[in-house]
Enzyme design. Structure first.
Site, PDB file in Angstrom:
ATOM      1  CG  MET A   1      -2.345   3.076   4.294  1.00  0.00           C
ATOM      2  SD  MET A   1      -3.399   1.343   3.960  1.00  0.00           S
ATOM      3  CE  MET A   1      -4.628   1.787   3.151  1.00  0.00           C
TER       4      MET A   1
ATOM      5  CD  GLN B   1      -4.409   6.872  -5.828  1.00  0.00           C
ATOM      6  OE1 GLN B   1      -4.872   7.674  -6.601  1.00  0.00           O
ATOM      7  NE2 GLN B   1      -4.533   5.480  -5.903  1.00  0.00           N
ATOM      8  CD  GLU B   2      -2.410   7.032   0.741  1.00  0.00           C
ATOM      9  OE1 GLU B   2      -3.330   6.288   1.457  1.00  0.00           O
ATOM     10  OE2 GLU B   2      -1.156   6.469   0.662  1.00  0.00           O
ATOM     11  CB  SER B   3      -7.929  10.678   1.989  1.00  0.00           C
ATOM     12  OG  SER B   3      -7.539  12.057   1.608  1.00  0.00           O
TER      13      SER B   3
END
Length: 719
Positions: A1, A581-583
């Site tokens: 992020m 991983q982020e979204s």
């Protein structure tokens, strides 16, 4: 992020130990293969259709037409149906009718969908009567097939009686949910109750929590215990645990419902009410597995002296939880200054419950403590025990890696190599397998070379098919008709509260197909939590199949990721690893900090980085192209900050340069693996292993060379 822009003599011989561990693990793996009768191999389609569907769009059409006109081709009916759909998309209904003519005789598995295509063609040609006649023929020929729900929905637009039929016959079909929503009256209306109850089972709805709230607030007196169970399940699946706990309190009195009452209330910080629910569970269902878990929960929310009776009861009556009870007891005894008794409790875990996860954690904590004190030989010995005694533990891959590292540090080069090879062969999906592959000298990119690494990335050319469900469901998946397959599954999936392993895999697979990657990945990974021994064997057998991992690591936005990664000179597999991983590939997702989209870019960060690079400011961070453009720009920036060290760049992407600069001054960079372990932010520590674990899995699945290397190593260890 993007959060911010600133700131003793060892008597055990490793070679023998690893070989014994390898033999034990490989024997265990063979047992799983012997138990594949408990769960069928996941079917994969490697047909001509699968190959054609993997082609770029500019090549796909001509290949598909050639197959559709080849009278000798086995896949000709499938190709004809797809050609019809493409004709409809081009607004050429006459051509579609030609492809569909008589097709249901050659392709009965999707006969209902063929008639839907024909009805759509007539409708687009302005022949409404022939369209209606075809839909009515569908209802007569395939009355129980989910395709009939689509026909009922279309017909209901002009005749409400078909809406009633859809609600009665196909309550779980997504089209029926649309009908129910259209009939809802605003406010508290008695006629709304059955419609709201119908919608409460459609957990994919974006406003499902609002629907469940409406039921509990406005209709609580009219709800049956079964209704409350449905509502509670919906809240639970959407992680609204406090609301779920309250709803489960009104559901039928089962062990599971009472446990979830207590657990939901506990997670909502209502400890007294949670304690009461757990006590009711233990009194009413004393022999249930849930009662054992309830006792453990009670102990954990009780003070030291009050926890002891619960733990003693757990040890006496629920042997499956004995290891966990002993660990909890050891902690309480330590707090009560009974150090000797605490040590005895831990020793009992190692001797009496040696194969438990708790024993694995104890061994691994001991190993790490010894390594930190510089006692590498002793740490090596304890790490080996994790690998040998607890091969299915979450700690086993990490232990195997550090056993190799410690052996290397002690000058045991060959034994280190054996440890690394064993790790890659046995736990190929692990982040630590990537680290081991580096020490084996494989060309897989290291912390300092990932950025420049340019691996071959080959799209997968086979289609993973459902493990459960009908032939029609399988055919829709084979054709790449993901939305239709998902809708079909909503009708076929009759047991969502207690799915089989095969059903849960199928549900996860189909969710992934329609872009519901968050819930899809959850469904697939949560199979690991199965506690029934037979189901756990099924899961372990399932995860040894390539199809499982291919499903878990999809590659949406393939062309965008490759294009922008090439533009920034960044390994595209690192880019997709960060996106996963982020979204979880959700383009419109927002974090609590207002980070947006696939690569979770803060709007202020997006504007700032674009200005620094003299590129246009992003117009919409929910647009995948814009988000990846700006996200890779920031990833380029974090790499340049740290001389293209991807470990530091990825850590900075999560925690910000300020924190990374602080860690650089506090911890040595002589050993990047040790540095990563020392990072004091658990979130960032997990982020690093998750991102590079993602990277490795994409590499081993989408790079033919690495895939072949792993397969060769696995053959070596299976002989």
């Amino acid at each position: 992020m993007l959060k911010r822009r600133n700131n003793t003599t060892v008597t055990i011989v490793l070679g023998l130990g690893i070989l014994l561990a390898g033999a034990a693990a490989l024997s265990w793996m063979r047992r799983d293969r012997d138990n594949l009768a408990l769960i069928d191999p996941v079917p994969s389609d490697r047909s001509e259709i699968a190959e054609i569907l993997s082609l770029p769009e500019d090549r796909r059409a001509s290949e598909l037409e050639a197959l559709a006109t080849d009278s000798q081709a086995d896949d000709r009916p499938r190709a004809r149906y797809l050609m019809a759909l493409e004709a409809l998309d081009r607004q050429e209904p006459e051509a579609a009718l030609q492809w569909l003519d008589g097709l249901e005789k050659d392709y009965p598995a999707i006969g209902g969908y063929i008639l839907l295509g024909r009805a759509r063609s007539y409708r687009e040609m302005g022949e409404a009567d022939r369209s209606t006649e075809t839909l009515e023929r569908l209802l007569a020929s395939y009355p129980d097939r989910p395709a009939a729900a689509e026909a009922l929905y279309i017909l209901s637009q002009s005749d409400p009686q078909y809406a009633t039929q859809a609600i009665e016959q196909f309550p779980t079909h997504p089209r029926t949910a649309e009908i129910a929503r259209s009939q809802l009256e605003p406010g508290d209306d008695p006629d709304n109750l059955p419609l709201l109850l119908l919608l409460s089972k459609h957990l994919y709805l974006s406003d499902i929590i609002d629907i469940l709230d409406r039921l509990t607030l406005n209709y609580s007196a009219q709800l049956t215990p079964e209704d409350w169970e449905t509502i509670a399940f919906g809240y639970w699946e959407k992680l609204a645990y406090g609301k779920a706990g309250k709803a489960y309190a009104n559901a039928p009195r089962t062990a599971r419902n009472l446990y979830r009452t207590g657990r939901g209330l506990q997670l909502d910080r209502q400890q007294d009410r949670a304690r009461t629910a757990y006590q009711q569970l233990i009194e009413e269902f004393p022999e249930s597995d849930e009662a054992g878990l309830g006792l453990l929960r009670l102990a954990r929310i009780s003070r030291d002296e009050r926890a002891m009776p619960y733990l003693d009861k757990l040890l006496q009556e629920h042997p499956d939880y004995a290891a966990a009870a002993l660990i909890e007891k050891s902690k309480r005894l330590e707090n009560l200054n009974s150090t000797k008794s605490a040590s005895q409790a831990r020793q009992s875990v190692l001797t009496q419950y040696s194969d438990s996860e708790e024993a694995a954690e104890l061994r691994w904590q001991t190993a790490r403590g010894l390594a930190k004190a510089g006692q590498l030989a002793e740490a090596w010995q304890w790490g080996e025990q994790v690998v040998k005694e607890n091969p299915t533990s979450e700690s086993a891959p990490e232990a195997a890696f550090w056993v190799g590292k410690w052996a290397q540090d002690l000058g045991e080069t060959r034994k280190a190599e054996e440890a690394f090879e064993y790790l890659v062969a046995t736990y190929p999906e692990s982040y630590y397998a990537w680290r081991a592959a580096n020490f084996l000298g494989w060309n897989v990119g290291d912390f300092t070379t990932v950025r420049q690494f340019s691996p071959e990335v080959a799209p997968l050319t086979e289609t993973v098919l459902p493990l459960a469900g009908s032939e029609t469901l399988s055919e829709l998946s084979r054709l790449g008709l993901q939305q239709e397959a998902w809708e079909q599954w909503q009708v076929e999936f009759l047991n969502p509260m207690e799915p089989t392993v095969a059903e849960q895999f199928t549900d996860g697979l189909l969710r992934m197909g329609v872009g519901d990657y968050i819930d899809g990945i959850f469904m697939l990974t949560h199979l690991a939590q199965r506690e029934d021994p037979e189901e756990q064997v099924q899961y372990q057998a399932l995860r040894q199949q390539a199809a499982y991992w291919q499903t878990l690591y999809p590659f949406p936005y393939f062309d965008l990721v490759l294009a922008w990664s090439e533009e920034r000179q960044i390994d595209p597999l690192l880019t997709i690893a960060i996106i996963r991983q982020e979204s979880r590939f959700q383009p419109a997702i927002r974090s609590v900090a207002d980070a947006v989209g696939l690569m979770q870019v803060l709007p202020s960060t997006g504007d700032w980085i674009a200005e620094q690079y003299k590129e246009p400011e992003p117009t919409s961070l929910t647009d995948p192209a814009e988000n990846i453009r700006v996200g890779t720009l920031y990833l380029d920036y974090t790499h340049k900050l740290y001389d293209n060290n991807s470990l530091l760049a990825v850590a900075s992407y999560n925690a910000g340069p300020g924190n990374v600069d602080d860690w650089k001054t506090r911890f040595s960079l002589a050993d990047f693996d040790e540095f990563a372990v020392q990072i004091p932010f658990p979130e960032t520590n997990d982020y690093i292993t998750s991102v590079f674990g993602n990277y490795w899995n994409y590499l081993r699945l989408y790079n033919p060379q690495v895939k072949a290397q792993i397969e060769e190593l696995q053959r070596k260890y299976s002989q």
